[in-house]
Enzyme design. Sequence first.
Site, PDB file in Angstrom:
ATOM      1  N   SER A  41       1.025  -1.386  -0.032  1.00  0.00           N
ATOM      2  CA  SER A  41       0.047  -0.279   0.019  1.00  0.00           C
ATOM      3  C   SER A  41       0.752   1.623   0.191  1.00  0.00           C
ATOM      4  CB  SER A  41      -0.787  -0.053   0.853  1.00  0.00           C
ATOM      5  OG  SER A  41      -2.214   1.093   1.145  1.00  0.00           O
ATOM      6  N   LYS A  47      -6.312   2.601  -2.753  1.00  0.00           N
ATOM      7  CA  LYS A  47      -5.081   2.029  -1.568  1.00  0.00           C
ATOM      8  C   LYS A  47      -5.861   2.233  -0.234  1.00  0.00           C
ATOM      9  CE  LYS A  47      -1.629   0.967  -4.008  1.00  0.00           C
ATOM     10  NZ  LYS A  47      -1.039  -0.636  -4.037  1.00  0.00           N
TER      11      LYS A  47
END
Length: 293
Positions: free
Chosen positions: A159, A177
Amino acid sequence: MTSSPYLAPIEDSLSTFKDNIFSGKVLFCTGGGSGICKGMTRAIMRHGANAAIIGRNIDRLTETSKELSEQTGKTCIPIRADVRQPQTLQNAVRRTIEKFGRIDFVICGAAGNFMSPISSLSENAFRTVVEIDTLGTYNTVKATIPHVRDAKGAYIHVSTTLHHRGTPYQIHVSAAKAGVDAMSNVIAVEEGPHGVRSNVLAPGFTSGTEGMRLMTGKTKVKADGFSTPLGRFTEIQDVANAAVFLFSPAACYITGQIIPVDGGAEHLRGDLFPYPSSVIDPSSVRKLLKGKM
Ligand code: COA
């Protein structure tokens, strides 16, 4: 590489973990052809695992798999798949199982990024990034979970820290994300009883990556004390070392966590973006966004 030798990340050969901790294990890594995911794959292989790297560019994957196999003495196979197309991922899983017989570890790393203000971001552009990052992670987990359950293995999702604040020109990536982080938490809770762990690594601004090039026009940029507390940007090896730890038995009770690997940058006021002008040349940002504002 860094401003201080004390802060240099430990190379694989000096790892604090034993060389064979992943002996007999198999890694399935999307986005493994380059950048951070390539570095993570190398580190996991250096500790004894074989690997399948998955992506869209088969030439790059083939070259990377040769390089990683030569460097580590383990086997890496390249498989072409688009994480947006579940059938191609199922095929990649089938080929991995045919070759290695198991999947212990999965890195969901395939991602897309570019800078654009919302005012000029098309619906398709937004959807494209969400489909690669978020739907792609979902598709990867769906395709691999039976094997990861069998192996009582683990997931790492790649992420970012961008969405922990409102980062301009990154609305698509921030949404994508945030979804990845949320899914990892759910996977940790649902799959924990099956012996499966799921964690997120959130690299900061990382040297030597496509993301760095997109933001600055260069792959290497020198940090200063205003951009990260530890005085340098994330190195690929920092994330690789964190991945070795998270897949290792030392992390067997760690699941459902989001771990930034950013030298504390997200806690700085004015971190991430806009970067100080010593890091990002404002004219290069203007050039990248030309005609979009
Ligand atoms: N700014 C604004 N919109 C953009 C864009 C940019 N720099 N790049 C792509 N888009 C838009 C396209 O215009 C298109 O939207 P439209 O149909 O409304 O015009 C949409 O996004 C899809 O683009 P396309 O190129 O067809 O998608 P793709 O699946 O081939 O590739 C990316 C999408 C994001 C992967 C591609 O931009 C890319 O290759 N990026 C660099 C690699 C990368 O992101 N690496 C990861 C770094 S973290």
